[in-house]
Design an enzyme around this catalytic site. Structure first.
Site, PDB file in Angstrom:
ATOM      1  N   GLU A 241       0.888  -1.177   0.000  1.00 14.39           N
ATOM      2  CA  GLU A 241       0.000   0.000   0.000  1.00 14.39           C
ATOM      3  C   GLU A 241       0.916   1.214   0.000  1.00 14.39           C
ATOM      4  O   GLU A 241       1.543   1.519   1.013  1.00 14.39           O
ATOM      5  CB  GLU A 241      -0.889   0.010   1.253  1.00 14.39           C
ATOM      6  CG  GLU A 241      -1.864  -1.142   1.356  1.00 14.39           C
ATOM      7  CD  GLU A 241      -2.947  -1.133   0.281  1.00 14.39           C
ATOM      8  OE1 GLU A 241      -3.056  -0.124  -0.451  1.00 14.39           O
ATOM      9  OE2 GLU A 241      -3.661  -2.135   0.184  1.00 14.39           O
ATOM     10  N   CYS A 275      -2.493   8.291   3.116  1.00 14.38           N
ATOM     11  CA  CYS A 275      -2.219   7.838   1.750  1.00 14.38           C
ATOM     12  C   CYS A 275      -3.384   8.187   0.828  1.00 14.38           C
ATOM     13  O   CYS A 275      -3.178   8.685  -0.261  1.00 14.38           O
ATOM     14  CB  CYS A 275      -1.868   6.360   1.712  1.00 14.38           C
ATOM     15  SG  CYS A 275      -3.028   5.289   2.535  1.00 14.38           S
TER      16      CYS A 275
HETATM   17  P1  NDP Z   1       9.293   4.791   4.012  1.00 11.34           P
HETATM   18  O1  NDP Z   1       8.676   4.011   2.932  1.00 11.34           O
HETATM   19  O2  NDP Z   1      10.753   5.023   3.970  1.00 11.34           O
HETATM   20  O3  NDP Z   1       8.983   4.133   5.423  1.00 11.34           O
HETATM   21  C1  NDP Z   1       7.890   3.275   5.683  1.00 11.34           C
HETATM   22  C2  NDP Z   1       8.352   2.112   6.567  1.00 11.34           C
HETATM   23  O4  NDP Z   1       9.310   1.303   5.874  1.00 11.34           O
HETATM   24  C3  NDP Z   1       9.030   2.539   7.861  1.00 11.34           C
HETATM   25  O5  NDP Z   1       8.708   1.628   8.892  1.00 11.34           O
HETATM   26  C4  NDP Z   1      10.501   2.451   7.458  1.00 11.34           C
HETATM   27  O6  NDP Z   1      11.333   2.383   8.553  1.00 11.34           O
HETATM   28  C5  NDP Z   1      10.501   1.176   6.652  1.00 11.34           C
HETATM   29  N1  NDP Z   1      11.630   0.984   5.753  1.00 11.34           N
HETATM   30  C6  NDP Z   1      12.480   1.918   5.252  1.00 11.34           C
HETATM   31  N2  NDP Z   1      13.357   1.329   4.411  1.00 11.34           N
HETATM   32  C7  NDP Z   1      13.050   0.014   4.366  1.00 11.34           C
HETATM   33  C8  NDP Z   1      13.561  -1.113   3.638  1.00 11.34           C
HETATM   34  N3  NDP Z   1      14.576  -0.992   2.782  1.00 11.34           N
HETATM   35  N4  NDP Z   1      12.982  -2.319   3.810  1.00 11.34           N
HETATM   36  C9  NDP Z   1      11.928  -2.454   4.640  1.00 11.34           C
HETATM   37  N5  NDP Z   1      11.407  -1.429   5.363  1.00 11.34           N
HETATM   38  C10 NDP Z   1      11.943  -0.206   5.214  1.00 11.34           C
HETATM   39  O7  NDP Z   1       8.515   6.160   4.109  1.00 11.34           O
HETATM   40  P2  NDP Z   1       9.066   7.527   4.711  1.00 11.34           P
HETATM   41  O8  NDP Z   1       8.870   7.506   6.166  1.00 11.34           O
HETATM   42  O9  NDP Z   1      10.424   7.819   4.186  1.00 11.34           O
HETATM   43  O10 NDP Z   1       8.046   8.569   4.050  1.00 11.34           O
HETATM   44  C11 NDP Z   1       8.349   9.107   2.787  1.00 11.34           C
HETATM   45  C12 NDP Z   1       7.138   9.171   1.906  1.00 11.34           C
HETATM   46  O11 NDP Z   1       6.428   7.933   1.913  1.00 11.34           O
HETATM   47  C13 NDP Z   1       6.078  10.188   2.315  1.00 11.34           C
HETATM   48  O12 NDP Z   1       6.405  11.445   1.820  1.00 11.34           O
HETATM   49  C14 NDP Z   1       4.851   9.635   1.679  1.00 11.34           C
HETATM   50  O13 NDP Z   1       4.823  10.040   0.326  1.00 11.34           O
HETATM   51  C15 NDP Z   1       5.052   8.142   1.721  1.00 11.34           C
HETATM   52  N6  NDP Z   1       4.332   7.519   2.825  1.00 11.34           N
HETATM   53  C16 NDP Z   1       3.181   6.872   2.525  1.00 11.34           C
HETATM   54  C17 NDP Z   1       2.436   6.307   3.543  1.00 11.34           C
HETATM   55  C18 NDP Z   1       1.172   5.605   3.259  1.00 11.34           C
HETATM   56  O14 NDP Z   1       0.334   5.506   4.140  1.00 11.34           O
HETATM   57  N7  NDP Z   1       1.008   5.056   2.052  1.00 11.34           N
HETATM   58  C19 NDP Z   1       2.839   6.415   4.936  1.00 11.34           C
HETATM   59  C20 NDP Z   1       4.098   7.066   5.134  1.00 11.34           C
HETATM   60  C21 NDP Z   1       4.815   7.601   4.102  1.00 11.34           C
HETATM   61  P3  NDP Z   1      11.873   3.750   9.182  1.00 11.34           P
HETATM   62  O15 NDP Z   1      10.744   4.709   9.317  1.00 11.34           O
HETATM   63  O16 NDP Z   1      12.341   3.265  10.482  1.00 11.34           O
HETATM   64  O17 NDP Z   1      12.930   4.208   8.220  1.00 11.34           O
END
Ligand code: NDP
Length: 469
Positions: A241, A275
């Protein structure tokens, strides 16, 4: 406060490096985290594999009873969980209470679903029974915008279908998820649901683990693509998602009062960090000025501040990275001729605050319209014809949701059929149902969550052919 992972039913101090959890409303440190080491991630997955041997055979009634106890405990602790959410995420206490309550209701809805067994009869009399069997260990990685709710969306379908699960919450918002995992572990055998704390590297170690059968991920498209890439060697099932850039299309005949309320509520839901929020507003030229005026009045009535303060209606952006990104998008839009409609408001000096911002006189070709802002700023774009606006709004790599605002429901449904998105709302936006499949098209996702369709993605099919002896 030092917070711990929960591995195999035990609260465990992480063995890797430490980091702090920050309250976005005042930038104070609210918790210290020691991240789980790669060996601890391994331990959590092994514990889940071991617990799966019994959990996969647990009866449906037992699962229902467990879910009822968990939902009751969540409700009993609703206020303290909501306070944690407000502290770590920034949303108002009222919105955080809604998040907790919605989580409990979601668990109850899931509990009521029956996992179907299909029986087929061949012409020769042979019977084939088609079962939906559990997969094994599910890895769940959750983001920082709706930390409690999205953890519920990941963990409970996995448990309902008798999988074991290991969750990694966002490094920014682990507190309410730890509380959820503690409550779950009061009622289930050790190892069935573990939680490992850490940053992206911990998420990567978990999602790449060879014993993991399925990954469920909510977050950015970039991370989702990386997870999918790493799933190939062990052919994991992956549900993603991801981000969206949902367009709302307001037709000439829309009810402007209710549309303005609904559009504002969606576009600025959780300070725009949702989202499936409305992220680009397309308004017919004949009503553009009237609608923007109504939106402006709602924006200016917001009280921006610490969500823990009962008078506040609008909290901060969750983290500095997102704050900087949204500020840069606003500056870029203005540099390219966009007009900020909202007057600048008094906002607290400390904290990641951005008042709800409406930007007029913009169109495609600037980042605020073309990319996902994921924050409290809404671009308002003019259009003159339906065919034209459909072409413009569909011309994106995203396909999560969209909406049509009109009093002509027949025409609105015809427009919905032309929208390239997994969910289309008519006269609302962002309201999700546990009964309806939710999934993004294009770069917004892979697979579905919610409803029976979403639940069954936590299973694989087994066809048992029965021939009489
Ligand atoms: P990320 O995709 O980086 O983070 C989401 C989750 O994935 C966090 O728990 C993060 O850990 C984890 N993660 C990061 N890198 C990896 C990896 N290589 N493998 C597995 N898990 C990983 O989102 P961001 O926090 O950087 O947000 C950036 C953008 O993402 C926002 O601007 C928005 O556009 C989008 N976003 C969308 C969401 C939604 O509901 N669809 C929610 C949040 C963000 P950690 O946070 O510890 O790095």
């Amino acid at each position: 406060m030092h917070i711990h992972s929960i591995i195999n039913g035990q609260s465990v101090m992480g063995q890797a490096s430490s980091f702090s959890v920050i309250n976005p409303a005042d930038e104070s440190i609210i918790a210290e985290v020691s991240a789980a080491s790669a060996a601890q991630v391994d331990e959590a997955v092994h514990a889940a594999s071991a617990a799966f041997k019994n959990w996969k055979n647990v009866s449906d009634d037992t699962v229902k009873q467990i879910f009822a106890k968990i939902a009751a405990d969540i409700r009993a602790e609703k206020n303290s969980i909501a306070q944690l959410i407000t502290q770590e995420q920034g949303k108002t206490l009222g919105m955080a209470q809604f998040e907790v309550e919605a989580g409990a209701s979601w668990i109850e809805y899931l509990s009521s679903l029956e996992i179907p067994i299909e029986t087929l009869q061949e012409p020769n009399g042979k019977i084939i029974k088609v079962y939906n069997r559990p997969l094994g260990v599910v890895a769940s990685v959750t983001p920082w915008n709706w930390p409690f709710m999205i953890a519920v969306w990941h963990i409970f379908p996995a448990l309902k279908t008798k999988n074991c699960v290991v969750n990694k919450p966002s490094e920014y918002t682990p507190l309410s998820t730890i509380k959820l995992a503690e409550i779950i572990n009061r009622h289930i055998p050790a190892g069935v649901c573990s939680l490992v704390l850490g940053k992206g590297d911990v998420g990567q170690a978990l999602t790449e683990h060879p014993e993991v059968a399925k990954v469920t991920f909510t977050g950015s498209t970039r991370t989702g693509q990386s997870i999918l890439g790493h799933s190939v060697s062990s052919l994991k099932s992956v549900v993603l998602e991801l981000g969206g850039n949902d367009a709302g299309i307001v037709l000439e005949d829309a009810n402007l009062d209710t549309a303005a309320e609904g559009i504002f509520a969606s576009a600025f839901l959780n300070a725009g960090q949702t989202c499936a929020a409305l992220k680009r507003l397309y308004v017919h030229e004949s009503i553009y000025d009237a609608l923007t005026e109504k939106l402006l009045r709602i924006a200016e009535a917001q009280i921006v501040g610490n969500g823990a303060d009962a008078a506040v209606t609008f909290g901060p952006v969750q983290n500095k990275m997102q704050y900087d990104k949204v500020k840069a998008l606003i500056a870029d839009a203005v540099a390219q001729g966009g007009k900020i409609l909202t007057a600048s408001k008094a906002i607290p000096e400390k904290g990641y605050f951005i008042a709800p911002t409406l930007i007029a006189d913009v169109a495609e070709g600037i980042a605020l319209v073309d990319d996902e802002q994921f924050g409290p700023v809404l671009p308002i774009v003019k259009f003159s014809a339906i065919d034209e606006v459909l072409e413009r709004t569909n011309n994106t790599q995203f396909g999560l949701g969209g909406s049509v605002w009109s009093t002509d429901l027949e025409q609105a449904q015809q427009i919905a059929a032309q929208m390239e998105a997994g969910t289309v709302w008519i006269n609302s936006h962002s309201d999700l149902s546990p009964a309806a499949p939710f999934g993004g098209w294009k770069l917004s996702g892979l697979g579905y969550s919610f409803g029976l369709d979403g639940l069954l993605l936590f299973t694989h099919k087994q066809a048992v052919h029965i021939t009489g002896s």
